[in-house]
Write an enzyme that holds these catalytic residues in place. Structure first.
Site, PDB file in Angstrom:
ATOM      1  N   TYR A  49       0.851  -1.194   0.000  1.00  0.00           N
ATOM      2  CA  TYR A  49       0.000   0.000   0.000  1.00  0.00           C
ATOM      3  C   TYR A  49       0.880   1.236   0.000  1.00  0.00           C
ATOM      4  O   TYR A  49       1.860   1.301   0.743  1.00  0.00           O
ATOM      5  CB  TYR A  49      -0.907   0.035   1.233  1.00  0.00           C
ATOM      6  CG  TYR A  49      -2.344  -0.175   0.846  1.00  0.00           C
ATOM      7  CD1 TYR A  49      -2.974   0.739   0.007  1.00  0.00           C
ATOM      8  CD2 TYR A  49      -3.058  -1.282   1.281  1.00  0.00           C
ATOM      9  CE1 TYR A  49      -4.284   0.542  -0.384  1.00  0.00           C
ATOM     10  CE2 TYR A  49      -4.367  -1.478   0.884  1.00  0.00           C
ATOM     11  CZ  TYR A  49      -4.976  -0.564   0.048  1.00  0.00           C
ATOM     12  OH  TYR A  49      -6.268  -0.754  -0.354  1.00  0.00           O
ATOM     13  N   GLU A  51      -0.560   4.802  -0.505  1.00  0.00           N
ATOM     14  CA  GLU A  51      -1.362   6.017  -0.743  1.00  0.00           C
ATOM     15  C   GLU A  51      -0.492   7.246  -0.544  1.00  0.00           C
ATOM     16  O   GLU A  51       0.301   7.318   0.404  1.00  0.00           O
ATOM     17  CB  GLU A  51      -2.559   6.049   0.208  1.00  0.00           C
ATOM     18  CG  GLU A  51      -3.644   5.074  -0.215  1.00  0.00           C
ATOM     19  CD  GLU A  51      -4.848   5.077   0.711  1.00  0.00           C
ATOM     20  OE1 GLU A  51      -4.877   5.876   1.656  1.00  0.00           O
ATOM     21  OE2 GLU A  51      -5.760   4.266   0.463  1.00  0.00           O
ATOM     22  N   ASP A 195      -5.111  13.337 -25.684  1.00  0.00           N
ATOM     23  CA  ASP A 195      -5.085  11.942 -25.232  1.00  0.00           C
ATOM     24  C   ASP A 195      -4.276  11.167 -26.273  1.00  0.00           C
ATOM     25  O   ASP A 195      -4.751  10.924 -27.385  1.00  0.00           O
ATOM     26  CB  ASP A 195      -6.521  11.421 -25.137  1.00  0.00           C
ATOM     27  CG  ASP A 195      -6.581   9.963 -24.713  1.00  0.00           C
ATOM     28  OD1 ASP A 195      -5.555   9.263 -24.786  1.00  0.00           O
ATOM     29  OD2 ASP A 195      -7.678   9.516 -24.320  1.00  0.00           O
ATOM     30  N   THR A 221      -2.549   5.884 -22.070  1.00  0.00           N
ATOM     31  CA  THR A 221      -2.397   4.576 -21.446  1.00  0.00           C
ATOM     32  C   THR A 221      -0.938   4.198 -21.658  1.00  0.00           C
ATOM     33  O   THR A 221      -0.232   4.832 -22.454  1.00  0.00           O
ATOM     34  CB  THR A 221      -3.308   3.518 -22.092  1.00  0.00           C
ATOM     35  OG1 THR A 221      -3.093   3.547 -23.508  1.00  0.00           O
ATOM     36  CG2 THR A 221      -4.769   3.792 -21.794  1.00  0.00           C
ATOM     37  N   LYS A 224      -0.318   0.447 -24.990  1.00  0.00           N
ATOM     38  CA  LYS A 224      -0.590   0.287 -26.430  1.00  0.00           C
ATOM     39  C   LYS A 224       0.742   0.344 -27.174  1.00  0.00           C
ATOM     40  O   LYS A 224       1.584  -0.511 -26.947  1.00  0.00           O
ATOM     41  CB  LYS A 224      -1.603   1.346 -26.882  1.00  0.00           C
ATOM     42  CG  LYS A 224      -2.963   1.172 -26.162  1.00  0.00           C
ATOM     43  CD  LYS A 224      -4.022   2.101 -26.694  1.00  0.00           C
ATOM     44  CE  LYS A 224      -5.373   1.837 -26.058  1.00  0.00           C
ATOM     45  NZ  LYS A 224      -5.634   2.680 -24.871  1.00  0.00           N
ATOM     46  N   ARG A 230      -0.625  -2.534 -18.448  1.00  0.00           N
ATOM     47  CA  ARG A 230      -1.946  -1.916 -18.591  1.00  0.00           C
ATOM     48  C   ARG A 230      -2.137  -0.852 -17.513  1.00  0.00           C
ATOM     49  O   ARG A 230      -2.117  -1.165 -16.328  1.00  0.00           O
ATOM     50  CB  ARG A 230      -2.991  -3.023 -18.445  1.00  0.00           C
ATOM     51  CG  ARG A 230      -4.413  -2.651 -18.737  1.00  0.00           C
ATOM     52  CD  ARG A 230      -5.222  -3.919 -18.988  1.00  0.00           C
ATOM     53  NE  ARG A 230      -4.737  -4.561 -20.201  1.00  0.00           N
ATOM     54  CZ  ARG A 230      -5.064  -4.179 -21.436  1.00  0.00           C
ATOM     55  NH1 ARG A 230      -5.907  -3.187 -21.619  1.00  0.00           N
ATOM     56  NH2 ARG A 230      -4.558  -4.796 -22.481  1.00  0.00           N
TER      57      ARG A 230
END
Ligand code: DSN
Length: 414
Positions: A49, A51, A195, A221, A224, A230
């Site tokens: 974790y 955060e 984008d 992203t 690609k 991903r």
């Protein structure tokens, strides 16, 4: 061993590894990560974790994940020339939403590319949160050229006065003139978001204009053409850094996926290599070879060709739908997706087009002659769509071609 504990999942993994080895995959938005990226994706960093942001976390024990997150940020800054980078978005759609929520209020106007003309859901489609939360308007491509009509975009912007203009696409085969979009946004006082999800690898390698140098926000992203794990990423001007980071965490997300961020760091290191540049050049050459060969065989390509990694084949007038073509080709060992074409009269579940992309065949090492051969396979199937014999023959030929271009997934299936 997974196989002993959960054979059902083990079998699905094996079958996916086999599928990725045995099919020719032409889905324009997919790629095969390197084994190094795959390794860190399945690493101990999935346990942590974290955060917050490097050096400012809400958990102890973050010294190692801090290192990979900072590496990913630094590498992305270097590659794209960004003032600020956030590598935590779980996806491209999350990245886009984070940008909107950073500078827009619900009800504000956004102007993006129509989904049905090659844009993306998260650019204001009515079925997406971007179209529900904001007053979305869309531009498309010209019926004559299949290309974005920048004059039309300018006219729409002058009339609508959107608060944000969005450029970028999921099914557009031409270079996007981000500088023109910037000038339109400047003229009407709108924020500009590019984008670059589909073309991030091409931009990183210098084969497409880079909007990072001027846009307020650039989203992408990482899986690609960039060939990473991903996930999503946002690049922005320094003046938005604090607000954007706050929108991602604690605004939209809790703990970042540190194994994925580690994978992003590795992929970005790969993207700095000369081989990556060669790869992207070949991606484009392979796409252009396929578009040429398709046109030589009488197929219509939307806009008449491609400048990037993909093309849209217009099947209207052939008696075939995109859906029928997709299904027959898949059985012949060629996986791609049906896709609406601009001004399509068929619904999105049927479509009059197919989208073809070359990132994966190029990762496998295929060159122009292989790309042309694949078009020959596609043509044979589409001309003989009801012939199980032809489909079987093509499937065998696909197998023979793929044998010359083995990928690690074949080994993982053993
Ligand atoms: N749905 C993706 C694509 O296939 O282009 C974009 O997010």
């Amino acid at each position: 061993m997974l196989r002993d504990f959960d054979p059902e999942v083990a079998n699905a993994l094996r079958d996916e590894a086999l599928r990725e080895n045995e099919q020719i995959i032409l889905i324009a938005s997919e790629n095969y990560v390197s084994e190094a990226v795959l390794h860190v994706q399945g690493s101990v960093m999935t346990n942590k974790y974290a955060e917050g942001y490097p050096e400012h976390r809400y958990y102890g024990g973050c010294e190692n994940v801090d290192r990979v997150e900072q590496l990913a940020i630094n590498r992305a800054k270097t590659i794209f020339g960004a003032e600020h980078v956030n590598v935590q978005p779980h996806s491209g759609t999350s990245a886009n939403l984070a940008v909107y929520l950073t500078v827009l209020e619900p009800g504000d106007k956004i102007l993006g590319m129509s989904l049905s003309h090659g844009g993306h859901l998260s650019h204001g489609a009515k079925v997406n949160v971007s179209g529900r939360l904001f007053e979305s308007h869309s531009y498309g491509v010209s019926r004559e050229t299949g290309r974005i009509d920048y004059d039309e975009v300018r006219e729409m912007a002058r009339t609508l006065h959107p608060k944000m203009i969005v450029a970028g696409a999921s099914a557009y085969s031409r270079t996007i003139d981000f500088a023109v979009f910037q000038s339109i946004a400047d003229e009407v006082g709108a924020y500009f978001m590019a984008d670059i999800a589909h073309i991030a690898g091409l931009i990183a390698a210098g084969f497409h204009p880079n909007p990072t140098l001027h846009a307020d926000f650039v989203t992408t992203t990482t899986h690609k053409t960039l060939r990473g794990p991903r996930g999503g990423m946002i690049l922005c001007k320094a003046k938005f850094a604090r607000d954007l980071d706050h929108t991602i965490f604690p605004g939209l997300q809790g703990g970042p996926l540190m194994h994925t961020i580690a994978g992003k760091a590795v992929a970005l290191k790969e993207a700095m290599l000369p081989e990556f540049r060669d790869y992207q050049a070949q991606v484009i050459r392979n796409a252009q070879a396929m578009a040429d060969e398709l046109q030589a065989r009488g197929y219509k390509i939307v806009s008449g060709g491609t400048d990037n990694h993909l093309m849209l084949v217009d099947l209207s007038g052939t008696g075939l739908t995109g859906d029928r073509a997709e299904k027959a080709l898949d059985r012949a060992g060629i996986t791609l997706n049906k896709n609406v074409i601009p001004f399509d009269t068929a619904p999105p579940t049927v479509t009059s087009g197919i989208r073809i992309g070359t990132p994966i065949i190029t990762t496998r090492g295929m060159k122009e002659e292989d790309a042309r051969r694949i078009v020959g396979f596609i043509d044979r199937v589409l001309l003989n769509i009801d012939s199980e014999e032809v489909i079987r023959e093509v499937r065998e030929e696909v197998g023979r071609l793929n044998k010359n271009f083995p990928v690690y997934t074949g080994r993982l299936a053993e």
